[in-house]
Design an enzyme around this catalytic site. Structure first.
Site, PDB file in Angstrom:
ATOM      1  N   LYS A   1       0.609  -1.439  -0.017  1.00  0.00           N
ATOM      2  CA  LYS A   1      -0.128  -0.276   0.031  1.00  0.00           C
ATOM      3  C   LYS A   1       0.944   1.522   0.067  1.00  0.00           C
ATOM      4  O   LYS A   1       1.526   1.229   0.814  1.00  0.00           O
ATOM      5  CB  LYS A   1      -0.934   0.307   1.208  1.00  0.00           C
ATOM      6  CG  LYS A   1      -1.535   1.320   0.878  1.00  0.00           C
ATOM      7  CD  LYS A   1      -2.568   1.631   2.573  1.00  0.00           C
ATOM      8  CE  LYS A   1      -1.978   2.955   3.747  1.00  0.00           C
ATOM      9  NZ  LYS A   1      -2.232   3.661   2.585  1.00  0.00           N
TER      10      LYS A   1
ATOM     11  N   GLU B   1      10.296   1.686  10.400  1.00  0.00           N
ATOM     12  CA  GLU B   1      11.626   2.189  10.078  1.00  0.00           C
ATOM     13  C   GLU B   1      10.209   3.893  10.266  1.00  0.00           C
ATOM     14  O   GLU B   1       9.726   4.240   9.695  1.00  0.00           O
ATOM     15  CB  GLU B   1      11.624   2.455   8.921  1.00  0.00           C
ATOM     16  CG  GLU B   1      12.767   3.850   8.782  1.00  0.00           C
ATOM     17  CD  GLU B   1      12.722   5.180   7.593  1.00  0.00           C
ATOM     18  OE1 GLU B   1      13.269   6.223   9.207  1.00  0.00           O
ATOM     19  OE2 GLU B   1      12.622   5.712   6.931  1.00  0.00           O
TER      20      GLU B   1
ATOM     21  N   CYS C   1      12.985  12.102   6.317  1.00  0.00           N
ATOM     22  CA  CYS C   1      13.346  11.381   7.626  1.00  0.00           C
ATOM     23  C   CYS C   1      15.059  11.665   8.353  1.00  0.00           C
ATOM     24  O   CYS C   1      14.997  11.947   9.501  1.00  0.00           O
ATOM     25  CB  CYS C   1      13.093  10.210   8.064  1.00  0.00           C
ATOM     26  SG  CYS C   1      13.556   9.015   6.834  1.00  0.00           S
TER      27      CYS C   1
ATOM     28  N   GLU D   1       9.178  16.009  16.001  1.00  0.00           N
ATOM     29  CA  GLU D   1       9.556  15.415  14.856  1.00  0.00           C
ATOM     30  C   GLU D   1       8.498  16.644  13.624  1.00  0.00           C
ATOM     31  O   GLU D   1       7.425  16.788  13.799  1.00  0.00           O
ATOM     32  CB  GLU D   1       9.181  14.527  14.095  1.00  0.00           C
ATOM     33  CG  GLU D   1       9.730  14.427  12.330  1.00  0.00           C
ATOM     34  CD  GLU D   1       9.216  12.520  12.315  1.00  0.00           C
ATOM     35  OE1 GLU D   1      10.277  12.193  11.133  1.00  0.00           O
ATOM     36  OE2 GLU D   1       8.674  12.216  12.389  1.00  0.00           O
TER      37      GLU D   1
END
Length: 480
Positions: free
Chosen positions: A174, A249, A283, A384
């Site tokens: 997906k 991750e 990231c 973040e």
């Protein structure tokens, strides 16, 4: 309007419920296509197709799988311009970035694992004096799930798919519903490459519906996920009690440690890139910049000068350095982080404002933003942001730099700028990160393990680590 539907058992098919999601072009804020809003029934169809294809695919020769992956790599290269244009339109990133990084890396992923699977060897151990020999098989898991994010759509989609199918698994995959286009276009290349029906099935849709159905499917043996830490936590809570293999991750809040003895010009150029590449939506971007106090003021002046010259604009313009953020909700989220940081006492040195691009007034553009902080525990240092926002903070010693860098719940990557080899070795060992770059950034060798520590995830991908993840070791002991 174009409809991006699912790819199941070698053909494109509409979602069973007939529901569709709007797909926005970030550069102008307009809906330009529709994407399938799939659910558990669509995932079940994909699983059944994968299950049917698995016996033949898992027993196919390594050479056969390698040839198909090589063909896919070549087809992606052949369609570079088309795929790059689709990525820039769908994601908002500069076309130049998509042409030089995203699409070439997608091709490289298939090419690398086409070679790697032919070199992936088993082990044997002879027990001297006992007349026994042990050997270990590496067998594919079966049907696995791969869920990829929106920031590097085809790049990270293929990063997961390539080792999974190379190892002999069949896949239900997906892409993000925010950036579905290049995964849809990839489906057109699969038949041309000769991939058997059912080996790779692409399900479009949202995380709570399609993604959750993949994660909780009782017969899908492993989940490889890249995305936010909160989503990763939810996936772990769902999948761990089902004893699925997990590779997660997740987020990052990466420190960039700049010492006075660095190669200043190389550092400055690279730090601008590591701060704002892909609108800061990587990231691995170095969002916390720590500078030795003797160099701090000079760096601040020179860094701000370079940042002020970056052009925010149309992704398809050759002059653009930063394109649009991926969506309106994400733009608003990033702006809220900036506003909160100012409330917490951070000094806004540059940027922080929405940009209006002529002819693209409804696009999701934001200035590259630089903030100065004195408190390492404030929200902008700990959360973040995943946008074009970095902070500056000074340090006075190597020990303080290390303490500041490690004062985070994340541990994905870190960067060190210094000419001192001893310092390089000391810090590299002590930094709490899965990846440490020294005097460089985003310099990737696909043979090396990739992943983070702490809240940045679990498991490793890349190279033989990915092939180990997508296989199950079985030991066989023979007495002779």
């Amino acid at each position: 309007m174009q409809k991006l539907n699912n790819y199941i058992n070698g053909r494109n098919c509409d979602p069973l419920d007939g529901n569709w999601l709007d797909n926005y072009n970030p550069s102008n804020g307009q809906v330009y296509s529709l994407v399938a809003d799939s659910n558990a029934a669509d995932v079940e169809n994909a699983y059944q197709a994968a299950k049917k294809a698995y016996p033949e695919w898992s027993n196919s020769t390594l050479e056969h799988r390698s040839q198909i992956l090589m063909c896919l790599a070549n087809l992606i290269e052949k369609n570079l311009d088309r795929l790059a244009a689709a990525e820039a339109t769908d994601n908002g990133k500069p076309l130049s970035l998509a042409k030089t990084v995203d699409i070439p890396r997608a091709s490289a992923n298939f090419r690398f694992f086409a070679h790697a699977i032919t070199q992936f060897s088993s082990e044997s151990h002879e027990s001297a004096g006992l007349d026994t020999i042990n050997f270990t098989l590496r067998q594919p898991l079966g049907v696995v799930g791969c869920i990829s994010p929106w920031n590097l759509p085809l790049y990270l989609f293929t990063w997961k798919i390539a080792p999974a199918i190379a190892a002999g698994n069949c896949v239900v995959a997906k892409p993000s519903e925010v950036t579905p286009m290049t995964a849809y276009l990839l489906s057109e290349l699969l038949t041309e490459a000769g991939l058997p029906n059912g080996v790779l099935n692409i399900i479009q849709g949202t995380g709570p519906s399609a993604g959750q159905a993949i994660v909780q499917h009782p017969k899908i043996k492993a989940i490889s996920f890249t995305g936010g830490t909160k989503t990763g936590e939810h996936i772990a809570r769902t999948a761990a009690p089902m004893f699925k293999k997990l590779s997660l991750e997740l987020g990052g809040k990466n420190p960039n440690l700049i010492f006075a003895d660095c190669d200043y010009d190389a550092m400055l150029t690279t730090t601008v890139r590591s701060s704002f590449a892909n609108q800061g939506q990587i990231c691995l971007c170095g969002s916390r910049i720590y500078v030795e106090d003797s160099l701090y003021e000079k760096f601040k002046v020179d860094f701000l000068e370079k940042v002020s010259k970056l052009t925010v604009g149309d992704p398809f313009s050759n002059d653009t350095n930063l394109g649009a953020l991926v969506s309106r909700p994400h733009l608003e989220k990033v702006q809220s982080f900036i506003d909160r940081a100012v409330e917490d006492g951070a000094s806004l040195l540059f940027g922080g404002k929405k940009v209006t691009v002529p002819g693209l007034e409804k696009g999701y553009y934001l200035q590259p933003t630089v903030m100065e902080v004195t408190d390492n525990s404030c929200s902008i240092q700990q959360e973040e942001v995943f946008g074009p926002v970095v902070t500056l903070m000074k340090f006075s010693s190597e020990g303080e730099a290390l303490e500041l860098a490690n004062q985070s719940k994340y541990g994905l990557s870190a960067t060190i700028w210094t000419s001192d080899l001893n310092r390089t070795m000391r810090l590299s060992k002590q930094l709490e990160a899965g990846i440490v770059w020294v005097n460089t950034w985003l310099n990737r060798d696909l043979r090396t393990p990739f992943g983070g520590v702490k809240n940045s995830g679990m498991g490793r991908e890349g190279g033989l680590e990915a092939l180990r993840f997508f296989t199950e070791p079985k030991n066989i002991c023979i007495k002779y």
